[in-house]
Design a protein around this motif. Structure first.
Motif, PDB file in Angstrom:
ATOM      1  N   GLU A   1     -40.356  11.472 -47.711  1.00 45.58           N
ATOM      2  CA  GLU A   1     -41.784  11.475 -48.053  1.00 45.58           C
ATOM      3  C   GLU A   1     -42.415  12.861 -47.844  1.00 45.58           C
ATOM      4  O   GLU A   1     -43.111  13.376 -48.721  1.00 45.58           O
ATOM      5  CB  GLU A   1     -42.519  10.422 -47.218  1.00 45.58           C
TER       6      GLU A   1
ATOM      7  N   MET B   1     -45.982  16.785 -39.545  1.00 51.77           N
ATOM      8  CA  MET B   1     -46.167  15.691 -40.511  1.00 51.77           C
ATOM      9  C   MET B   1     -45.097  14.623 -40.308  1.00 51.77           C
ATOM     10  O   MET B   1     -45.392  13.427 -40.327  1.00 51.77           O
ATOM     11  CB  MET B   1     -46.061  16.219 -41.944  1.00 51.77           C
TER      12      MET B   1
ATOM     13  N   SER C   1     -45.872  12.531 -37.134  1.00 49.41           N
ATOM     14  CA  SER C   1     -46.897  11.490 -37.290  1.00 49.41           C
ATOM     15  C   SER C   1     -46.430  10.390 -38.241  1.00 49.41           C
ATOM     16  O   SER C   1     -46.705   9.222 -38.036  1.00 49.41           O
ATOM     17  CB  SER C   1     -48.250  12.032 -37.744  1.00 49.41           C
ATOM     18  N   ARG C   2     -45.687  10.780 -39.289  1.00 47.96           N
ATOM     19  CA  ARG C   2     -45.208   9.776 -40.241  1.00 47.96           C
ATOM     20  C   ARG C   2     -44.168   8.858 -39.590  1.00 47.96           C
ATOM     21  O   ARG C   2     -44.105   7.671 -39.897  1.00 47.96           O
ATOM     22  CB  ARG C   2     -44.616  10.490 -41.465  1.00 47.96           C
TER      23      ARG C   2
ATOM     24  N   ARG D   1     -44.106   8.077 -36.385  1.00 49.64           N
ATOM     25  CA  ARG D   1     -44.882   7.154 -35.530  1.00 49.64           C
ATOM     26  C   ARG D   1     -45.468   6.026 -36.359  1.00 49.64           C
ATOM     27  O   ARG D   1     -45.454   4.866 -35.968  1.00 49.64           O
ATOM     28  CB  ARG D   1     -46.008   7.927 -34.828  1.00 49.64           C
ATOM     29  N   LEU D   2     -45.983   6.401 -37.526  1.00 47.94           N
ATOM     30  CA  LEU D   2     -46.562   5.394 -38.436  1.00 47.94           C
ATOM     31  C   LEU D   2     -45.500   4.391 -38.878  1.00 47.94           C
ATOM     32  O   LEU D   2     -45.745   3.177 -38.896  1.00 47.94           O
ATOM     33  CB  LEU D   2     -47.170   6.094 -39.658  1.00 47.94           C
TER      34      LEU D   2
ATOM     35  N   MET E   1     -44.545   2.077 -36.048  1.00 48.84           N
ATOM     36  CA  MET E   1     -45.642   1.121 -35.846  1.00 48.84           C
ATOM     37  C   MET E   1     -45.627   0.052 -36.956  1.00 48.84           C
ATOM     38  O   MET E   1     -45.789  -1.128 -36.686  1.00 48.84           O
ATOM     39  CB  MET E   1     -46.960   1.903 -35.906  1.00 48.84           C
ATOM     40  N   ARG E   2     -45.406   0.480 -38.208  1.00 48.00           N
ATOM     41  CA  ARG E   2     -45.390  -0.450 -39.344  1.00 48.00           C
ATOM     42  C   ARG E   2     -44.279  -1.487 -39.179  1.00 48.00           C
ATOM     43  O   ARG E   2     -44.483  -2.672 -39.400  1.00 48.00           O
ATOM     44  CB  ARG E   2     -45.177   0.331 -40.650  1.00 48.00           C
TER      45      ARG E   2
ATOM     46  N   VAL F   1     -45.265  -3.958 -36.493  1.00 47.43           N
ATOM     47  CA  VAL F   1     -46.281  -4.879 -37.007  1.00 47.43           C
ATOM     48  C   VAL F   1     -45.638  -5.915 -37.932  1.00 47.43           C
ATOM     49  O   VAL F   1     -45.968  -7.103 -37.870  1.00 47.43           O
ATOM     50  CB  VAL F   1     -47.416  -4.100 -37.726  1.00 47.43           C
TER      51      VAL F   1
ATOM     52  N   ALA G   1     -43.968  -8.471 -35.863  1.00 46.39           N
ATOM     53  CA  ALA G   1     -44.974  -9.353 -35.264  1.00 46.39           C
ATOM     54  C   ALA G   1     -45.525 -10.328 -36.293  1.00 46.39           C
ATOM     55  O   ALA G   1     -45.753 -11.507 -35.997  1.00 46.39           O
ATOM     56  CB  ALA G   1     -46.095  -8.517 -34.662  1.00 46.39           C
ATOM     57  N   GLN G   2     -45.718  -9.840 -37.534  1.00 46.47           N
ATOM     58  CA  GLN G   2     -46.223 -10.714 -38.609  1.00 46.47           C
ATOM     59  C   GLN G   2     -45.218 -11.809 -38.929  1.00 46.47           C
ATOM     60  O   GLN G   2     -45.604 -12.963 -39.153  1.00 46.47           O
ATOM     61  CB  GLN G   2     -46.518  -9.885 -39.863  1.00 46.47           C
TER      62      GLN G   2
ATOM     63  N   GLU H   1     -45.396 -14.256 -36.227  1.00 40.83           N
ATOM     64  CA  GLU H   1     -46.639 -15.010 -36.366  1.00 40.83           C
ATOM     65  C   GLU H   1     -46.500 -16.107 -37.426  1.00 40.83           C
ATOM     66  O   GLU H   1     -46.909 -17.248 -37.218  1.00 40.83           O
ATOM     67  CB  GLU H   1     -47.775 -14.060 -36.751  1.00 40.83           C
TER      68      GLU H   1
END
Lengths: 47, 245
Positions: B81, B199, B202-203, B205-206, B209-210, B213, B216-217, B220
């Protein structure tokens, strides 16, 4: 200054590309943080 | 590691500011092209950074196919990316430089076309990662990345092996460059490398995190199927089981 307008255009274009990518990253971070908050609330409801 | 990020961010900002000053003020003006030649200090470092990131993507893709490690897969995605971002800079600055020097914005010569193809390959890679929910998507993307990386040497060596509109390399190709220009070029490349690292950080980390999540979804939705009030609507078997109890 010969062809200075092209240099200026390139300089702006370079930083525009980087700027839009950073904005895009920021938006994706914000969206994920919202989702994390929602999931935390769901966990609290379940427990 | 978290403390290191702001330090790197400040250092990168300072380096980028210094690099801009060097490129626009300190570097000598080229005799034939004039100031437009200063695009060189953005165009070339962006290309080198993109190549390096695509190489990281290649190594990570091969490693993923061998070890199936999701962290390596995330690294492959991140490097692709950020590589596309730098490759976009190359494709944007090239025509702006070409217009006053060649008199045209674009020509379908080997260097320009192979660079465009390289960009399209990695955009396809990102689209595959973005829109495929299949469990096979990381492996397919890794295979695409390996084929895509074959274009990198073609882009790099095209000006050595073919007669192109694009100039012959002044670095390592028998040409010459003013030592002051060479120094400014290296300063700009260092600044771009730091920026690319920032860059990627941070990407990454994103991306981590994604993935968390998403897990977790998934959890859920599993819990929702078993206990949630709308479980009966989504899955009639749950309603039947409950009525049976």
């Amino acid at each position: 200054m010969k062809n200075f307008e092209y240099l200026l255009a390139a300089w702006i274009a370079v930083w525009a590309v980087f700027f839009f990518y950073q904005i895009n990253l920021g938006r994706r971070f914000a969206k994920l943080r919202d989702e994390v908050e929602r999931l935390k609330q769901q966990i609290q409801l379940l427990s | 590691m978290k403390r290191l990020f702001p330090i790197l961010a400040v250092l990168t900002a300072l380096m980028l500011g210094y690099a801009v000053y060097q490129a626009l003020v300190v570097a000598p003006t080229e005799r034939t092209m004039g100031d437009v030649q200063r695009i060189f200090y953005y165009h070339v470092p962006s290309a080198w950074t993109a190549f390096l990131l695509f190489f990281v993507n290649l190594v990570a893709s091969v490693a993923y196919l061998v070890k199936r490690n999701p962290k390596v897969d995330a690294l492959a995605m991140v490097s692709a990316e950020v590589g596309v971002v730098f490759c976009t800079v190359v494709l944007v600055t090239g025509p702006i430089w070409a217009r006053p020097v060649w008199g045209i914005w674009w020509t379908w010569d080997v260097r320009l076309t192979s660079t465009l193809v390289l960009w399209l390959i990695y955009v396809s890679y990102l689209l595959l990662r973005r829109f495929s929910d299949s469990a096979q998507a990381p492996a397919l993307a890794a295979a695409l990345a390996i084929f895509g990386a074959l274009d990198i040497p073609l882009v790099y060596f095209s000006i050595w092996f073919f007669r192109t509109q694009h100039p012959q390399p002044v670095i390592g190709g028998g040409g010459s460059i003013d030592p002051r220009m060479w120094r400014v070029l290296l300063i700009n490349w260092m600044a771009f490398l730091c920026f690319a690292l920032l860059m990627c950080w941070s990407r990454y980390r994103l991306e981590t995190m994604r993935r968390e999540v998403e897990e977790a979804q998934a959890l859920e939705s599993l819990l929702g199927d078993d206990r949630g009030p709308s479980a009966e609507i989504r899955n009639p078997k749950v309603a039947l089981n409950r009525s049976g109890q």
